[in-house]
Design a protein around this motif. Structure first.
Motif, PDB file in Angstrom:
ATOM      1  N   GLU A 203       4.571  38.179  28.328  1.00 24.48           N
ATOM      2  CA  GLU A 203       4.343  39.388  27.810  1.00 24.48           C
ATOM      3  C   GLU A 203       3.686  39.348  26.386  1.00 24.48           C
ATOM      4  O   GLU A 203       3.173  40.359  26.013  1.00 24.48           O
ATOM      5  CB  GLU A 203       5.851  40.070  27.731  1.00 24.48           C
ATOM      6  N   LEU A 204       3.684  38.218  25.840  1.00 23.57           N
ATOM      7  CA  LEU A 204       2.937  38.009  24.525  1.00 23.57           C
ATOM      8  C   LEU A 204       1.446  37.707  24.759  1.00 23.57           C
ATOM      9  O   LEU A 204       0.682  37.376  23.884  1.00 23.57           O
ATOM     10  CB  LEU A 204       3.484  36.917  23.794  1.00 23.57           C
ATOM     11  N   GLY A 205       1.075  37.617  26.104  1.00 22.66           N
ATOM     12  CA  GLY A 205      -0.402  37.454  26.495  1.00 22.66           C
ATOM     13  C   GLY A 205      -1.265  38.504  25.412  1.00 22.66           C
ATOM     14  O   GLY A 205      -1.264  39.270  25.284  1.00 22.66           O
ATOM     15  N   LEU A 206      -2.742  37.869  25.336  1.00 21.47           N
ATOM     16  CA  LEU A 206      -3.720  38.392  24.727  1.00 21.47           C
ATOM     17  C   LEU A 206      -4.063  39.747  25.294  1.00 21.47           C
ATOM     18  O   LEU A 206      -4.595  40.791  24.682  1.00 21.47           O
ATOM     19  CB  LEU A 206      -4.877  37.526  24.704  1.00 21.47           C
ATOM     20  N   ASN A 207      -3.947  39.862  26.586  1.00 24.03           N
ATOM     21  CA  ASN A 207      -4.370  41.246  27.220  1.00 24.03           C
ATOM     22  C   ASN A 207      -3.328  42.270  27.504  1.00 24.03           C
ATOM     23  O   ASN A 207      -3.251  43.121  28.353  1.00 24.03           O
ATOM     24  CB  ASN A 207      -4.990  40.697  28.944  1.00 24.03           C
ATOM     25  N   ILE A 208      -2.010  42.003  26.999  1.00 23.27           N
ATOM     26  CA  ILE A 208      -0.997  42.772  26.881  1.00 23.27           C
ATOM     27  C   ILE A 208      -0.672  43.571  25.486  1.00 23.27           C
ATOM     28  O   ILE A 208      -0.727  42.645  24.575  1.00 23.27           O
ATOM     29  CB  ILE A 208       0.277  42.234  27.369  1.00 23.27           C
ATOM     30  N   GLY A 209      -0.483  44.955  25.392  1.00 28.73           N
ATOM     31  CA  GLY A 209      -0.281  45.308  24.111  1.00 28.73           C
ATOM     32  C   GLY A 209       1.172  44.999  23.546  1.00 28.73           C
ATOM     33  O   GLY A 209       2.156  44.754  24.109  1.00 28.73           O
ATOM     34  N   GLN A 210       0.837  44.817  22.042  1.00 30.44           N
ATOM     35  CA  GLN A 210       2.135  44.351  21.272  1.00 30.44           C
ATOM     36  C   GLN A 210       1.979  45.218  20.064  1.00 30.44           C
ATOM     37  O   GLN A 210       1.288  45.500  19.349  1.00 30.44           O
ATOM     38  CB  GLN A 210       1.711  42.807  20.763  1.00 30.44           C
ATOM     39  N   LEU A 211       3.444  45.575  19.790  1.00 26.17           N
ATOM     40  CA  LEU A 211       3.561  46.038  18.437  1.00 26.17           C
ATOM     41  C   LEU A 211       3.597  44.993  17.455  1.00 26.17           C
ATOM     42  O   LEU A 211       4.103  43.663  17.771  1.00 26.17           O
ATOM     43  CB  LEU A 211       4.914  46.789  18.394  1.00 26.17           C
ATOM     44  N   GLY A 212       3.055  45.137  16.405  1.00 29.41           N
ATOM     45  CA  GLY A 212       2.601  44.142  15.413  1.00 29.41           C
ATOM     46  C   GLY A 212       1.249  43.780  15.369  1.00 29.41           C
ATOM     47  O   GLY A 212       0.615  42.790  14.556  1.00 29.41           O
ATOM     48  N   ILE A 213       0.761  44.136  16.354  1.00 26.95           N
ATOM     49  CA  ILE A 213      -0.966  43.860  16.399  1.00 26.95           C
ATOM     50  C   ILE A 213      -1.573  45.183  16.922  1.00 26.95           C
ATOM     51  O   ILE A 213      -2.236  45.764  16.074  1.00 26.95           O
ATOM     52  CB  ILE A 213      -1.279  42.728  17.402  1.00 26.95           C
ATOM     53  N   ASP A 214      -1.205  45.864  18.142  1.00 25.81           N
ATOM     54  CA  ASP A 214      -2.028  46.878  18.308  1.00 25.81           C
ATOM     55  C   ASP A 214      -1.446  48.375  17.683  1.00 25.81           C
ATOM     56  O   ASP A 214      -2.062  49.441  18.118  1.00 25.81           O
ATOM     57  CB  ASP A 214      -1.689  47.216  19.873  1.00 25.81           C
ATOM     58  N   ASP A 215      -0.591  48.113  16.964  1.00 23.89           N
ATOM     59  CA  ASP A 215      -0.234  49.166  15.989  1.00 23.89           C
ATOM     60  C   ASP A 215      -0.972  49.130  14.751  1.00 23.89           C
ATOM     61  O   ASP A 215      -0.508  49.908  13.759  1.00 23.89           O
ATOM     62  CB  ASP A 215       1.236  49.611  15.797  1.00 23.89           C
ATOM     63  N   SER A 216      -1.825  48.274  14.435  1.00 24.36           N
ATOM     64  CA  SER A 216      -2.345  48.022  13.238  1.00 24.36           C
ATOM     65  C   SER A 216      -3.411  49.225  12.920  1.00 24.36           C
ATOM     66  O   SER A 216      -3.737  49.913  13.856  1.00 24.36           O
ATOM     67  CB  SER A 216      -3.193  46.668  13.045  1.00 24.36           C
ATOM     68  N   THR A 217      -3.921  49.411  11.716  1.00 29.94           N
ATOM     69  CA  THR A 217      -4.718  50.723  11.214  1.00 29.94           C
ATOM     70  C   THR A 217      -6.077  50.494  11.746  1.00 29.94           C
ATOM     71  O   THR A 217      -6.652  51.452  11.835  1.00 29.94           O
ATOM     72  CB  THR A 217      -4.639  50.545   9.553  1.00 29.94           C
ATOM     73  N   GLN A 218      -6.574  49.376  12.205  1.00 32.98           N
ATOM     74  CA  GLN A 218      -7.841  49.170  13.087  1.00 32.98           C
ATOM     75  C   GLN A 218      -8.023  49.771  14.408  1.00 32.98           C
ATOM     76  O   GLN A 218      -8.913  50.166  14.877  1.00 32.98           O
ATOM     77  CB  GLN A 218      -8.347  47.732  13.033  1.00 32.98           C
ATOM     78  N   VAL A 219      -6.616  49.832  14.900  1.00 30.24           N
ATOM     79  CA  VAL A 219      -6.573  50.412  16.489  1.00 30.24           C
ATOM     80  C   VAL A 219      -6.040  51.681  16.400  1.00 30.24           C
ATOM     81  O   VAL A 219      -5.028  52.230  15.810  1.00 30.24           O
ATOM     82  CB  VAL A 219      -5.849  49.392  17.030  1.00 30.24           C
ATOM     83  N   PRO A 220      -6.895  52.525  16.998  1.00 38.90           N
ATOM     84  CA  PRO A 220      -6.278  54.073  17.140  1.00 38.90           C
ATOM     85  C   PRO A 220      -5.006  54.149  17.760  1.00 38.90           C
ATOM     86  O   PRO A 220      -4.732  53.571  18.810  1.00 38.90           O
ATOM     87  CB  PRO A 220      -7.240  54.732  18.098  1.00 38.90           C
ATOM     88  N   PRO A 221      -3.889  54.630  17.166  1.00 37.43           N
ATOM     89  CA  PRO A 221      -2.735  54.584  17.536  1.00 37.43           C
ATOM     90  C   PRO A 221      -2.443  55.207  19.032  1.00 37.43           C
ATOM     91  O   PRO A 221      -1.550  54.597  19.811  1.00 37.43           O
ATOM     92  CB  PRO A 221      -1.711  55.277  16.501  1.00 37.43           C
ATOM     93  N   GLU A 222      -3.214  56.266  19.519  1.00 37.50           N
ATOM     94  CA  GLU A 222      -2.906  56.551  20.763  1.00 37.50           C
ATOM     95  C   GLU A 222      -3.404  55.669  21.934  1.00 37.50           C
ATOM     96  O   GLU A 222      -2.866  55.900  22.997  1.00 37.50           O
ATOM     97  CB  GLU A 222      -3.879  57.998  20.952  1.00 37.50           C
ATOM     98  N   LEU A 223      -3.956  54.606  21.523  1.00 36.00           N
ATOM     99  CA  LEU A 223      -4.378  53.679  22.674  1.00 36.00           C
ATOM    100  C   LEU A 223      -3.195  52.880  22.894  1.00 36.00           C
ATOM    101  O   LEU A 223      -3.030  52.282  24.208  1.00 36.00           O
ATOM    102  CB  LEU A 223      -5.522  52.590  21.763  1.00 36.00           C
ATOM    103  N   PHE A 224      -2.075  52.648  22.155  1.00 37.18           N
ATOM    104  CA  PHE A 224      -0.918  51.819  22.630  1.00 37.18           C
ATOM    105  C   PHE A 224       0.329  52.364  22.132  1.00 37.18           C
ATOM    106  O   PHE A 224       1.251  52.702  22.693  1.00 37.18           O
ATOM    107  CB  PHE A 224      -1.122  50.423  22.176  1.00 37.18           C
ATOM    108  N   GLU A 225       0.431  52.403  20.742  1.00 35.60           N
ATOM    109  CA  GLU A 225       1.741  52.860  20.155  1.00 35.60           C
ATOM    110  C   GLU A 225       2.164  54.164  20.631  1.00 35.60           C
ATOM    111  O   GLU A 225       3.496  54.117  20.992  1.00 35.60           O
ATOM    112  CB  GLU A 225       1.449  52.871  18.553  1.00 35.60           C
ATOM    113  N   ASN A 226       1.638  55.356  20.617  1.00 34.28           N
ATOM    114  CA  ASN A 226       2.268  56.436  21.252  1.00 34.28           C
ATOM    115  C   ASN A 226       2.900  56.489  22.579  1.00 34.28           C
ATOM    116  O   ASN A 226       3.711  56.820  23.028  1.00 34.28           O
ATOM    117  CB  ASN A 226       1.222  57.560  21.149  1.00 34.28           C
ATOM    118  N   GLU A 227       2.108  55.599  23.445  1.00 38.68           N
ATOM    119  CA  GLU A 227       2.545  55.354  24.777  1.00 38.68           C
ATOM    120  C   GLU A 227       3.644  54.592  24.950  1.00 38.68           C
ATOM    121  O   GLU A 227       4.778  54.936  25.560  1.00 38.68           O
ATOM    122  CB  GLU A 227       1.550  54.834  25.744  1.00 38.68           C
ATOM    123  N   HIS A 228       3.796  53.406  23.760  1.00 37.33           N
ATOM    124  CA  HIS A 228       4.854  52.593  23.631  1.00 37.33           C
ATOM    125  C   HIS A 228       5.968  53.244  23.614  1.00 37.33           C
ATOM    126  O   HIS A 228       7.119  53.019  23.861  1.00 37.33           O
ATOM    127  CB  HIS A 228       4.477  51.498  22.995  1.00 37.33           C
TER     128      HIS A 228
END
Length: 526
Positions: A203-228
């Motif tokens: 589950e830590l794979g590069l193609n799987i969303g991660q809090l600690g990476i995909d919730d960064s300011t460079q990534v729009p939150p709706e792409l991962f964080e909101n769904e998570h």
């Protein structure tokens, strides 16, 4: 096949036996009796009707969570005829090493007793009891003279013991793979390589969303964080421990973490839990133990000087003093290679009927012990809940970091995994540091033995502990330690001494845990 079935039957029988002594069992019994008054419960289909009632009322889920919780801490399967000490530790030389280490700790504790003329335990005078009760919530303001007290041992003392650990059967062996391990740990245990770790931490794979990476300011939150977050709320609504454990492998949203961890650890603050905590508090008020001074000293030396944790000083005293009195902690010694120390009533040395466990929980604190509690103070502000979470974290995970065993999450295996990863995948760096007398384990050991508490920024540490809970394993500590060396490899190749290498790795507070782990596991050439 028959062996597997008998193993399963044994596990089921042991879990049933354990649950029968729990509060949940009596609650289920009461609910079953109460349900007999309900019109939908028919005598001819009594069993099925009660099961259906438990399902609809949510009690079935609570029972499932309790069983899942027991399975999480259940020792690895062993032969039915194996003696009880094999449950603690199957390898004889590990058990002997742990026994010798315990004798050293007790000798240190007893010599401190003798030097300072302080008893191991005494009843506090009434005036002292009242004073302690009045300042229970502000113990940090107290400044007792602790100059004569010293920690019983520090991580570096423990490391020296592990370095000298040997399997006598391998002493004269010419086994090539074993002899080519050039690290400090010289015991032949099976540890995972990177392909196996990739499979374990998929589950830590590069193609799987991660809090600690995909919730960064460079990534729009709706792409991962909101769904998570939405999925996390659903998991909490379902109150399913197994689902929570799977979910948290991708990290926990800050707002949900406290509830998710409590669900995974099967902690629900019932009135009787609060009462139990108050009883422990009463024991602290009434009796003074020598280990109390060791706890005070440790908090003053560690958490009180930490920029993140100094504000929680009072909580740390409360939790750790109560922990030292908690005899329920003794049950984890059934699957811990360590054994609780014994003390004898004066004049009755050696007579078992006059023996008591000391301290009552069987755990002697060492330098840095309070850092296991400190990060939890960010999540839990109610003392009895904080206490329960810490106690469960300790008996599931943290005890393995200061006892000698062959368990995959034990500190010996973690050290060997760390050294093997470095030697295999960063050989130039490993040999360079070895040649200049800066064995990497001498630097990383203190990180692993404290589960990185006090070294990483708190938000990063909690993301790391998410994965410990998610995978029910401490192996990720060794992987992160190796990843830190890989990240600082260029600078480390320039150093010429242990002191210089330590300086390069002195500050980990700016590191981002998840990118380091992902790059090391999934972008390393294997």
């Amino acid at each position: 096949m028959l062996q597997e079935e008998s193993d399963l039957s044994l596990i089921i029988a042991q879990i049933v036996q354990k649950l029968k002594g729990s509060n949940l069992y009596s609650q289920l019994e009461r609910q079953a009796w109460a349900s007999l008054q309900r019109p939908e419960i028919k005598l001819e289909s009594l069993k099925e009707d009660i099961k259906e009632f438990f399902k609809i009322s949510g009690w079935e889920k609570k029972l499932q969570n309790a069983v899942y919780s027991e399975l999480s801490v259940f020792p690895l399967p062993s032969h039915p005829a194996a003696p009880p000490e094999h449950l603690k530790e199957p390898l004889v030389y590990m058990r002997k090493a742990q026994g010798s280490w315990e004798k050293r700790i007790l000798k240190s504790l007893n010599s401190m007793c003798t030097e300072l003329s302080i008893p191991l335990a005494r009843k506090r005078p009434v005036g002292e009891q009242k004073e302690l009760l009045n300042k229970w919530n502000e113990m940090g303001t107290d400044e007792p003279d602790l100059s004569l007290f010293r920690p019983v041992y520090a991580p570096k003392d423990f490391l020296e013991v592990l370095i000298n650990l040997r399997n006598p059967n391998y002493e004269n062996s010419d086994s090539l793979s074993f002899r080519t391990h050039l690290g400090l740990i010289q015991v032949p245990l099976k540890v995972k390589d990177i392909p196996e770790l990739k499979e374990c931490f998929v589950e830590l794979g590069l193609n799987i969303g991660q809090l600690g990476i995909d919730d960064s300011t460079q990534v729009p939150p709706e792409l991962f964080e909101n769904e998570h977050v939405r999925i996390g709320q659903k998991v909490l609504a379902e109150q399913d421990s197994a689902a929570a454990q799977q979910y948290i492998r991708q990290g926990s949203p800050t707002a949900l973490r406290a509830e998710l961890w409590a669900l995974i650890l099967n902690i629900s603050s019932q009135p009787e839990d609060v009462l139990y905590y108050e009883q422990l508090k009463t024991n602290v008020i009434q009796h003074d133990l020598l280990v109390d001074s060791l706890i005070y000293k440790d908090v003053k030396l560690t958490a009180s000087n930490d920029d993140y944790y100094f504000v929680f000083e009072d909580y740390l005293y409360q939790v750790l003093l109560c922990f030292s009195r908690d005899t329920s902690v003794l049950s984890h010694f059934a699957f811990n290679s360590a054994s609780p120390p014994k003390s004898y009533i004066r004049g009755k040395l050696g007579l078992e009927e006059y023996a008591v466990f000391y301290p009552p929980n069987g755990v002697i604190p060492f330098h840095g012990f309070s850092m296991y509690v400190a990060p939890l103070c960010f999540l839990y502000h109610e003392p009895s809940k904080l206490y329960q979470i810490f106690r469960e974290m300790y008996v599931r995970f943290f005890f393995r970091l200061h006892s000698i065993s062959s368990h995959p999450s034990g500190i010996v295996s973690l050290c060997l995994l760390f050294e093997t990863l470095l030697q295999t995948y960063l050989p130039q760096l490993f040999y360079h540091l070895r040649e200049i007398g800066a064995q990497p384990l001498r630097i990383s050991f203190k990180w692993m033995v404290r589960a990185f508490s006090g070294y990483l920024a708190t938000d990063q540490l909690l993301l790391l502990w998410d994965r410990i809970l998610g995978y029910n394993s401490l192996e990720i500590l060794a992987v992160l330690a190796a990843a830190v060396f890989a990240f600082r490899a260029v600078n480390l190749m320039e150093v010429t001494s242990l002191a210089a290498a330590e300086a390069v790795l002195a500050d980990l507070s700016t590191l981002k845990v998840m990118p380091l782990l992902q790059i090391f596991l999934f972008a390393t050439v294997t």
